[in-house]
Design a protein around this motif. Sequence first.
Motif, short mmCIF file in Angstrom:
data_model
loop_
_atom_site.label_atom_id
_atom_site.label_comp_id
_atom_site.label_asym_id
_atom_site.label_seq_id
_atom_site.Cartn_x
_atom_site.Cartn_y
_atom_site.Cartn_z
N VAL A 191 4.14 2.37 -5.22
CA VAL A 191 5.05 3.49 -4.95
C VAL A 191 6.42 2.94 -4.59
CG1 VAL A 191 5.46 5.57 -3.59
CG2 VAL A 191 3.11 4.89 -4.13
N HIS A 192 6.50 2.23 -3.45
CA HIS A 192 7.77 1.67 -2.99
C HIS A 192 7.96 0.23 -3.47
CE1 HIS A 192 6.18 4.47 0.12
NE2 HIS A 192 7.37 5.01 0.00
N ILE A 193 6.85 -0.46 -3.70
CA ILE A 193 6.88 -1.85 -4.18
C ILE A 193 5.88 -1.97 -5.32
CG2 ILE A 193 7.69 -2.94 -2.06
CD1 ILE A 193 4.84 -3.44 -1.23
N ASP A 194 6.03 -3.02 -6.13
CA ASP A 194 5.17 -3.14 -7.30
C ASP A 194 3.70 -3.21 -6.91
OD1 ASP A 194 7.10 -2.95 -9.24
OD2 ASP A 194 7.43 -5.11 -9.38
N GLY A 195 2.88 -2.52 -7.72
CA GLY A 195 1.49 -2.30 -7.37
C GLY A 195 0.51 -3.23 -8.06
N VAL A 196 -0.73 -2.76 -8.14
CA VAL A 196 -1.86 -3.61 -8.51
C VAL A 196 -2.22 -3.56 -9.99
CG1 VAL A 196 -2.85 -3.48 -6.19
CG2 VAL A 196 -3.51 -1.77 -7.92
#
Length: 340
Positions: A112-117
């Motif tokens: 959401v706010h930072i790169d995810g999985v």
Amino acid sequence: MKVIEVLKPGQLTVGERPMPAAPVGGEVVVKIKAAGICGSDVHIFHGQNPFATYPRILGHEAVGEVYQAGAEVKDLKPGDRVAIDNVFSCGRCYACRSNRHNVCREVKVLGVHIDGVFQEYIKITADKLYKLPADLPWEMAATVEPYSIAAEAVDRAGVTKDDTVLVCGAGPIGLVILQASKRLGARVAVMDIVASRLERAKAMGADLTINTRETDLLEAVREFAGGEGVNIVMEATGNIGVLELAVAKLVSQAGKVIVLGFPVEPAKIVPADIMRRELDIKGSRLNNKKFPEVIRWLAGKEVDPTGLVTHVLPFTDAAKAMELFANNPEEVCKIILRFD
């Protein structure tokens, strides 16, 4: 390595990124094995999540295998199976000092706010990783994060065996809250407008299902709760009208309304309805270090995710999975992407 990235609303790509640098200190590189698609991922894809920024690698529900560990990591080694907690906090603000880091004033969430999985490998600090049982299949293990949402909600509500609970919404979050509430011995009703989702709720333990296209919700709730409102309403639809009705008429004296949906339009709520019944209206967001508890639930078979997972697809089919999720509510509950 390959990543699933939304460049801007409506534009999703399977792209390439460099492998993470070798971990140092307390860092760990995890090889992703399976990851769940959440409604919030679909909202980010369609530009409907007010918290998201772009471009963004999606995903916040993932499990995998330790690939490399930094020199200061003592409890994890290559090959260990782990779940990834998706919540990052500052550790300094009032919420963090109050042990509620999930609502940190600077909270950041993977995907959401930072790169995810949704990437083949991810580097993360060891304190965000929790070991998984060896016999838990990857597809089932990928439900740890959704169940952590349920653990947070029942904790916020203080659900007990003496409670009657109404879960509003029979999507994935409603269903995990159903199982978490039943685990505590509560009687649980589930409402929705999709018949197949209500059938799934019944199979997963609901004491009553209510199709509000066919049945009057208020009448059904009063009958279920012995003539008064339910003690606890879990509002997971994000529908303003449902929230308004919950506060005005669905919840009992001294009852609790737990708000999980997050529409941004104002609700019309009468303060006298809150005061005269001394209601508790609480938000429930993300999870507050609930992963160890949920992993114990799954290891002890206290909850059963098999009814939750309806589709397993290769991660390269992410765009297809998004559209399947968005357009087929009768068929789809939880979609898991496999990364091997």
